[in-house]
Design a protein around this motif. Structure first.
Motif, PDB file in Angstrom:
ATOM      1  N   ARG A   1       2.203   7.914  -2.399  1.00 15.67           N
ATOM      2  CA  ARG A   1       2.236   8.242  -3.689  1.00 15.67           C
ATOM      3  C   ARG A   1       3.732   8.347  -4.388  1.00 15.67           C
ATOM      4  O   ARG A   1       4.233   8.956  -5.248  1.00 15.67           O
ATOM      5  N   ASN A  60       2.701   2.533  -2.251  1.00 14.82           N
ATOM      6  CA  ASN A  60       2.424   3.713  -3.292  1.00 14.82           C
ATOM      7  C   ASN A  60       1.502   4.572  -3.211  1.00 14.82           C
ATOM      8  O   ASN A  60       1.293   5.616  -3.790  1.00 14.82           O
ATOM      9  N   GLN A  61       0.199   3.897  -2.642  1.00 13.45           N
ATOM     10  CA  GLN A  61      -0.856   4.485  -2.484  1.00 13.45           C
ATOM     11  C   GLN A  61      -0.622   5.834  -1.516  1.00 13.45           C
ATOM     12  O   GLN A  61      -0.974   7.020  -1.813  1.00 13.45           O
ATOM     13  N   HIS A  62      -0.516   5.389  -0.276  1.00 11.40           N
ATOM     14  CA  HIS A  62      -0.152   6.388   0.645  1.00 11.40           C
ATOM     15  C   HIS A  62       1.025   7.338   0.529  1.00 11.40           C
ATOM     16  O   HIS A  62       0.708   8.502   0.822  1.00 11.40           O
ATOM     17  N   HIS A  94       0.801  -1.150  -0.060  1.00  8.56           N
ATOM     18  CA  HIS A  94      -0.038  -0.097   0.100  1.00  8.56           C
ATOM     19  C   HIS A  94       0.824   1.352   0.136  1.00  8.56           C
ATOM     20  O   HIS A  94       0.232   2.224  -0.221  1.00  8.56           O
TER      21      HIS A  94
END
Lengths: 249, 368
Positions: free
Chosen positions: B326, B322-324, B320
């Motif tokens: 960016r 890469n989401q959190h 996760h």
């Protein structure tokens, strides 16, 4: 000589006028500073604060007036005077290190041709220690922070071992720690009977740091003990409009 | 001594002589003044010739040096009016004096050997034919004697006035306050630049004079942060470029001066790219390293902020990141790998946690 020059007055200025063409930068300024004084010069931008210092040091052509250091013209008293220009006035990319810059403070005492040696090096290291910069002695000056550069400049003035110190905005762009450290050093100089003149910007610290203040805006508005002349009335005469002594810049 | 060896020696001494005042021109941000002076001296030479009608007269030399100093004064005079900036003032003064010289040559001295090619690039290859004789004894090529004299003069000046020159270059205000008359030193230095330009001009022409005065000090400036070393390196780089330029010219059968000027540019380019601390490559490497280090710190902070919170299961999941944050997935994966390698972070399953070292570092980053 019409004026009675006193040899026990650290700085004496009479009727000093400096003009850029027909625009006066300083107009008929009188100034008398007793030894052992910490004096702030305050005033708006373009008030002639830097010009006043530079005229006393003979760096600016004056239109009229006389200046004295301990009763004699500056050129006869160079050895008694140290000068800290604005930090931005030099090229900090110059290929040299902190120790070398501090040693430059001894060049005046050395005079022409004589080279700095062991004695100058020792004095410079001592001055660097006083400003807490000994660890940075060999550091290239461009790699120092603004506050560190200002400390190096201060050390360069200390190493001159002068009686009268002129400092042009020594607090500009420095952090709180450095500002405190510089103020402590200035107070030590005063305690040793030296005279320190500081071009200052922060009105809120004038009362805390200095014992005398000169309010300047081309003409001298006031000069005296902070308690007596650093008043709202005088400040509004200097800056125009309402300025509070505690309002900061 | 063979003519070949003589040409190389001439090139070396002249390069070394030019590098010394060049250091101070570069540090004083007056590099373009060398361009101006090396051209305007022609005016002095022509006027000197028209008065004496003798190409060998020392008055030509005196006239040239005077014109050099005149150039500096005119530029400063224009600059001081505040109507023209310094670089524009240089651009105004030197073409006027240079073209006046060209007009004077074409009008009054058309049949004299003062051709414009030689002015720009000199004629190093022919320098050995012009001998310097003392009491009828051949000392060597005139250009070699002149070059050696220039080198000794410049070196002596910088050694004698080293302290004063350094201070007035770094902090002219303090130099003046100490009574070192920086204005006088400035004109002394400019006189030296003029003398060097005139002396070197005969052998190597004005373009090479500029190249030798500016490129080696600019290269040396990137290689050291001490002035004495900068002066030494400038001399070395100048002399080395001169020598290399000579052999490249022989090898490719091209103009010696042109080749030397090119090599000084190459020397600067090498220093610009590969200087250990300030070169482009070192800077890029440092930036890249800082980028990774910063990303690792960011990761440590992220874990410190979210560990033990209700969102931890989602926030601290490797997949996760890469989401959190960016971050691109490959970047996130690489940061995690580096952080693990450096002992800052450990992974259990897909969950991230700080090691003791990582925690200390992250806590150290927050001053409160």
């Amino acid at each position: 000589m019409l004026v009675d020059v006193k040899t026990d007055t650290a700085i004496e200025v009479h009727d000093l006028t400096v003009a850029y063409r027909d625009r006066p930068v300083l107009w008929d300024v009188d100034m008398e500073v007793p030894p052992g004084t910490l004096l702030a010069i305050v005033g708006p931008n373009g008030a002639g604060k830097t010009t006043l210092i530079k005229s006393i040091l003979g760096l600016v052509k004056t239109a009229a007036g006389q200046t004295y250091i301990y009763g004699k013209p500056y050129t006869a008293q160079r050895h008694l005077v140290a000068y800290v220009p604005q930090r931005g006035s030099v090229d900090w990319d110059f290929p040299t290190n902190a120790l070398d810059v501090v040693m430059m403070g001894r060049y005046g005492a050395l005079g022409w041709f004589r080279r700095p040696g062991k004695r100058e090096r020792a004095l410079a290291l001592e001055a660097l220690a006083k400003v807490n910069m000994l660890d940075f002695a060999e550091r290239q000056i461009s790699q120092l922070s603004g506050g560190q550069q200002q400390r190096v400049f201060l050390a360069r003035a200390l190493v001159q071992d002068a009686e009268v110190y002129f400092m042009d905005e020594p607090f500009q762009g420095v952090d709180v720690t450095t500002e405190r450290a510089i103020v402590t050093l200035l107070q030590e100089l005063r305690a040793a009977g030296k005279t320190v003149v500081v071009v200052h910007h922060d009105l809120s610290t004038v009362a805390e740091y200095f014992d005398r203040v000169m309010l300047l805006n081309v003409r001298r508005v006031a000069l005296g003990l902070v308690a007596e002349v650093f008043t709202e009335h005088n400040l509004s005469l200097t800056y125009g409009g309402r300025v509070s002594t505690t309002a900061g810049r | 001594m063979s003519a070949q060896l003589e040409v190389q020696l001439i090139a070396i001494v002249i390069a070394a002589a030019c590098a010394i005042p060049g250091v101070f021109l570069v540090l004083r941000r007056m590099a373009m003044m060398s361009d101006a002076i090396s051209h305007t001296v022609l005016f002095g030479i022509v006027v000197g010739f028209l008065i004496t009608r003798d190409l060998g007269s020392p008055w030509l030399f005196a006239g040239a040096v005077l014109t050099g100093v005149l150039t500096v004064s005119l530029v400063e005079l224009l600059n001081r009016t505040r109507l023209v900036k310094q670089d524009a003032a240089i651009g105004l003064v030197f073409p006027v004096l240079f073209s006046l010289a060209v007009i004077l040559i074409s009008r009054f001295a058309g049949n004299v050997h003062l051709d414009t090619d030689a002015v720009l690039l000199g004629e190093l290859a022919f320098a050995p034919f012009d001998r310097f004789e003392l009491f009828g004894v051949d000392i060597g090529p005139r250009a070699l004697v002149v070059g050696a004299a220039l080198f000794v003069l410049n070196l002596a000046f910088v050694i004698i006035f080293y302290k004063e020159l350094k201070l007035s270059t770094f902090d002219a205000g303090l130099a003046a306050a100490f009574g070192f008359v920086p204005g006088l030193l400035h004109y002394a230095l400019m006189t030296l630049v003029s003398i060097t330009a005139v002396g070197a001009f005969d052998a190597v022409g004005s373009i090479l004079v500029i190249a030798l005065m500016i490129a080696p000090p600019s290269a040396a400036y990137l290689l050291t942060d001490r002035l004495p070393r900068m002066i030494g390196l400038s001399i070395g780089i100048g002399a080395g470029s001169a020598l290399a330029g000579y052999w490249v010219a022989r090898w490719l059968d091209v103009s010696i001066a042109g080749s030397m000027a090119t090599i000084t540019g190459v020397a600067f380019g090498l220093s610009f790219l590969f200087a250990p601390e300030r070169g482009i490559l070192a800077t890029a490497q440092r930036r890249a390293r800082q980028r990774w280090e910063f990303a690792e710190q960011l990761l440590a902070m992220h874990i410190l902020t979210h560990e033990g919170t209700p969102q931890a299961a989602s926030e601290l999941h490797v997949e996760h990141l890469n989401q959190h944050m960016r971050w691109a997935p490959w970047f996130a994966a690489r940061v995690v790998r580096r952080a693990v390698q450096n002992g800052m972070v450990r992974t259990s399953g897909n969950m991230l946690a700080l090691t003791e070292r990582g925690r200390q570092m992250a806590q150290h980053l927050v001053p409160w």
